[in-house]
Design a protein around this motif. Structure first.
Motif, PDB file in Angstrom:
ATOM      1  N   SER A 557       0.858  -1.194   0.000  1.00  0.00           N
ATOM      2  CA  SER A 557       0.000   0.000   0.000  1.00  0.00           C
ATOM      3  C   SER A 557       0.890   1.239   0.000  1.00  0.00           C
ATOM      4  CB  SER A 557      -0.906  -0.009   1.232  1.00  0.00           C
ATOM      5  OG  SER A 557      -1.702  -1.169   1.265  1.00  0.00           O
ATOM      6  N   PRO A 558       1.488   1.590  -1.132  1.00  0.00           N
ATOM      7  CA  PRO A 558       2.551   2.613  -1.148  1.00  0.00           C
ATOM      8  C   PRO A 558       2.079   4.024  -1.478  1.00  0.00           C
ATOM      9  CG  PRO A 558       2.501   1.510  -3.265  1.00  0.00           C
ATOM     10  CD  PRO A 558       1.377   0.916  -2.433  1.00  0.00           C
ATOM     11  N   TYR A 559       0.785   4.292  -1.341  1.00  0.00           N
ATOM     12  CA  TYR A 559       0.253   5.557  -1.856  1.00  0.00           C
ATOM     13  C   TYR A 559       0.654   6.764  -1.033  1.00  0.00           C
ATOM     14  CZ  TYR A 559      -3.190   3.302   1.160  1.00  0.00           C
ATOM     15  OH  TYR A 559      -3.790   2.596   2.175  1.00  0.00           O
ATOM     16  N   SER A 560       1.178   6.574   0.189  1.00  0.00           N
ATOM     17  CA  SER A 560       1.702   7.723   0.939  1.00  0.00           C
ATOM     18  C   SER A 560       3.224   7.815   0.851  1.00  0.00           C
ATOM     19  CB  SER A 560       1.268   7.634   2.413  1.00  0.00           C
ATOM     20  OG  SER A 560      -0.138   7.732   2.527  1.00  0.00           O
ATOM     21  N   VAL A 561       3.840   6.924   0.098  1.00  0.00           N
ATOM     22  CA  VAL A 561       5.293   6.942  -0.099  1.00  0.00           C
ATOM     23  C   VAL A 561       5.654   7.414  -1.497  1.00  0.00           C
ATOM     24  CG1 VAL A 561       7.364   5.509  -0.257  1.00  0.00           C
ATOM     25  CG2 VAL A 561       5.778   5.187   1.638  1.00  0.00           C
ATOM     26  N   LEU A 562       5.108   6.760  -2.511  1.00  0.00           N
ATOM     27  CA  LEU A 562       5.517   7.049  -3.883  1.00  0.00           C
ATOM     28  C   LEU A 562       5.393   8.529  -4.246  1.00  0.00           C
ATOM     29  CD1 LEU A 562       4.108   3.953  -5.842  1.00  0.00           C
ATOM     30  CD2 LEU A 562       6.455   4.367  -5.076  1.00  0.00           C
ATOM     31  N   PRO A 563       4.322   9.245  -3.835  1.00  0.00           N
ATOM     32  CA  PRO A 563       4.263  10.667  -4.211  1.00  0.00           C
ATOM     33  C   PRO A 563       5.412  11.501  -3.659  1.00  0.00           C
ATOM     34  CG  PRO A 563       2.083   9.887  -3.578  1.00  0.00           C
ATOM     35  CD  PRO A 563       3.057   8.806  -3.202  1.00  0.00           C
TER      36      PRO A 563
END
Length: 788
Positions: A557-563
């Protein structure tokens, strides 16, 4: 706080990214290979990213997570809780938390209660091995009390119950009355039940795994796992000394005790019983040779999922009931036969604080296109029915939002509940007046809610968002909107570092239904962008559940990392998710929609991003774990020109194999047919048999101990290699469904970032740089995503 035991830690380990900052060896060369075999226990993690990126990544993934094991104490001062440091008492008034002297013995908080404002107690079971090899174990019951004021623990053995022939299934709130299930036969002890499951997805992924029985757990399945007893049983109430037995009733063979709830003063107890003759247990992939009682095509639970069992012959409808007894004398006060509620399956009954009302929860059946009969084992939503003090029906709560599987509620007083309801990617709170049935929104902030608890006229809300890690909020239950205040600061440093924003994106699918997604991006980037840029589509495990705005920092669940590395993420609920209404959830299993409808809907969302000049059509990636991994591979197969890169993790790939060796009833529900009857549809919906068509560069993550077999992923890798498709496979020894070891997460996170940077051409897109980074020397906390 004390460390949590191995059994609990193993489940929570799927949420951990980095335990110690120095786990990454800065001098190691990155491993570049088509198949990377990695042992997280024995091998060092290479430094693929540069030092500043590693520092940023480690800092972002150092947030803590917590949950409440109990409702607040009577005075609203304390809750027994898990935090990243272990189990202890959390102050709900802004004071200091209290560590326990040790980990609680025979831990069983779901079957306990507050004995006063500072003392929580529960009944726990100790298994004592036999004296000689081969001798059966004995079981000793203990009354355990925990003192929130000083952190002490006391355990008292209940010797009078040592020789009982049954098993304890529940305890009254004051721990003075126990409910037992025992064999009707005079001789012998209760044989081990077989476990059956109703209504849960096995492909939900590793994130958001919370223990069962947590108070106010939002999105909790109305059904679940049941212990089905082969022999006839007797349900008995007894006091804690083993005396004053009150026999409630006898149950036929093949019956399970479902949800049990007590009135707060212990005067009444409600329980649901489910008689399921011939219902087969859950298949386990490690059966060698295969065990008995495993579901196949002819099993009634598979036939029921396929819609081949009429309501008149369906034991779930005909033989499920809710019973309410007076606890003092064992008298039956009311029974609700499920056959009187053909709209669904009775799930549970909940008493109000003073007992003048109750709410009956019904899991609404699924009526699906192409099936002769409805299925009750896989519900589409819920129905909440208000009962009077004498247990007569007052009204059904039919306000919008109260009927989804992701709805949760908790009592404020006998006339009011507050309900957490899904609102696209957020969770809102409605205050519901039970006298009128009117629901009023009282919390409409952005973000997801994981627990909603009440005590002493206070509401306690655990919430997070794409940009903010989890914290606890408190409010006056009668004025949540006007009085809500943040009570904890567990993640202040990470929240200060996080620099994200999200924008709503709306589009319409081919059937004219509006869908809503979020474009998550770094705050230093303009929106709308001056020129289209890259984006990664994310889908969680399931199907089922709600994709919510929360703080996702695992590779699953990388949606708070990748950005934070210049890679925006697109998150959206499509068909099969428990938002909007029950029909939206059922849409995935209608007709031949599975494997196609939601994939088409999200592809249309990508087209909307392109049409609005937000996304560059040449720079769109996709990722997910479990069902999200299936979604990724199936999307690469169906839309070879839409996606420029795909990262499939812990993936479901072969529906033929899954029907035969895996979760047969659930696949039957999703597909509506067997592979023998409709092999063409199974082939179309299985990424395994379309991998020859995948030309998109692909990164695969899978553990060697995943219940979804790793040889299938080996074959997909080999086929992509034959295709000439760039493919890398991180195969991690000892990992199960998702990566739980910090080193596995550390390695995979770097590979994921570099993979998307390369294939989405991040050189053309400036990566935001933080002004400063807070980096603890040692980080042993858990991270939390929004689903695998």
């Amino acid at each position: 706080m004390t460390a949590i035991p191995t059994k609990v830690r193993t489940r929570l380990g799927t949420l951990a990214l980095f335990a110690i900052a120095t786990a990454i060896v800065a001098t190691a060369a990155p491993v570049r290979a088509e198949i990377i075999d990695f042992n997280p226990e024995e091998m060092e993690v290479p430094a693929i990213l540069d030092a500043s990126d590693l520092e940023l990544l480690t800092a972002l993934t150092s947030s803590s997570f917590f949950y409440l094991y109990t409702q607040p104490s009577p005075g609203g001062d304390w809750a027994l809780a898990y935090t990243g440091a272990g189990v202890g008492f959390m102050s709900l008034t802004g004071g200091e938390n209290v560590d326990l002297a040790d980990f609680p013995p025979y831990f069983n908080p779901s079957d306990g209660g507050w004995l006063d404002d500072t003392t929580f107690g529960y009944i726990g079971t100790e298994e004592v091995p036999g004296e000689e090899e081969g001798d059966p174990p004995t079981f000793v019951q203990h009354r355990v009390t925990l003192d929130a004021s000083v952190g002490t623990i006391e355990a008292e053995a209940l010797e009078a119950l040592t020789d009982m022939t049954g098993m304890i299934v529940s305890a009254s709130p004051d721990l003075e009355t126990l409910m037992l299930v025992e064999p009707v036969a005079v001789t012998g002890t209760l044989s081990a039940p077989r476990e059956v499951t109703l209504g849960e997805s096995p492909f939900s992924g590793p994130d958001r795994i919370l223990p069962e029985g947590l108070p106010g757990r939002v999105g909790d399945s109305p059904l679940g796992t049941y212990d089905l007893f082969a022999e006839s049983t007797r349900v008995v109430l007894t006091d804690i000394s083993g005396g004053d037995r009150r026999v409630l009733f006898e149950l036929p063979e093949e019956t399970a005790i479902g949800a049990i709830s007590w009135q707060a003063d212990g005067s009444r107890v409600a329980l649901v019983t489910n008689t399921m003759p011939g219902w087969d247990g859950d298949r386990q992939r490690d059966n060698s040779p295969p065990g008995d009682d495993l579901p196949n095509l002819g099993s009634i639970n598979v036939q029921e999922a396929l819609g081949n069992v009429s309501p008149d012959d369906n034991p779930l409808l005909q033989d499920t009931a809710a019973h309410i007894f007076g606890a003092l004398d064992g008298s039956l006060q009311k029974s609700f036969a499920n056959s009187d509620f053909p709209q669904g399956l009775i799930s549970s009954l909940h008493f109000s604080p003073e007992g003048s009302r109750a709410i009956l929860v019904i899991a609404l059946r699924s009526d699906l296109d192409g099936r002769v009969h409805p299925t009750y084992a896989y519900p589409s939503g819920i129905e909440l029915t208000v009962l009077s003090s004498d247990l007569e029906i007052e009204r059904r709560l039919d306000e919008p939002g109260l009927d989804t599987l992701s709805t949760g509620f908790t009592w404020v007083d006998d006339d009011t509940v507050i309900a957490a309801v899904p609102s696209e990617l957020d969770t809102h709170i409605h205050s519901v007046d039970l006298t009128t049935g009117e629901a009023t929104p009282v919390w409409t902030r952005s973000g997801g809610i994981f627990q909603l608890a009440t005590g002493n006229n206070k509401a306690f809300i655990s919430t997070m968002s794409f940009d903010q890690p989890i914290e606890l909020w408190a409010a006056d239950a009668s004025d949540i909107a006007g009085t809500a205040e943040q009570m904890t600061d567990l993640n202040t440093s990470v929240a200060g570092l996080s620099s994200l924003r999200s924008a709503s994106v709306r589009w319409t699918d081919d059937d004219g239904r509006e869908l809503v997604g979020a474009f998550v991006y770094h705050e230093d980037l303009e929106f709308p962008p001056s020129k289209p840029g890259p984006v990664v589509v994310w889908q969680q495990g399931g199907p089922g559940g709600q994709l919510v705005s929360d703080f996702g920092t695992s590779v699953e669940s990388p949606y708070s990392v990748l950005p934070h590395f210049g890679i925006p993420v697109f998150v959206a609920n499509a068909a099969g998710r428990s938002v909007k209404d029950p029909q939206f959830y059922s849409d995935m299993a209608e007709g031949t929609n599975f494997g196609q409808l939601d994939i088409d809907q999200i592809a249309a969302g990508v087209d909307a991003l392109v049409d609005q000049d937000i996304a560059d059509p040449e720079r769109v990636g996709i990722t997910g774990c479990s069902y999200g991994g299936y979604f990724t591979l199936q999307s690469l197969r169906a839309y070879p020109d839409l996606y420029a890169a795909g990262n499939a993790q812990c993936s479901l790939t072969d529906l033929f194999e899954e029907f035969t060796f895996g979760y047969t009833p659930f696949i039957s529900y999703l597909m509506g047919s067997s592979p023998m009857a409709n092999p063409g549809e199974y082939r179309i919906d299985s990424p395994m048999y379309g991998s020859q068509d995948i030309t998109t560069p692909t990164l695969l993550f899978h553990g060697t101990e995943d219940f979804l077999p790793v040889p299938l992923i080996n074959n997909i890798h080999d086929q992509l290699e034959i295709n000439g498709t760039p493919v890398t496979f991180l195969r991690v020894e000892g990992e199960g469904h998702g990566f739980g070891h910090p080193n596995s997460q550390a390695y995979a996170a770097q590979l994921q970032i570099e993979f998307f940077r390369e294939h989405l051409k991040l050189g053309e897109f400036e990566t935001p740089e933080p002004e400063s980074i807070y980096l603890p020397v040692v980080m042993s906390n858990f991270t939390m995503g929004g689903g695998g």
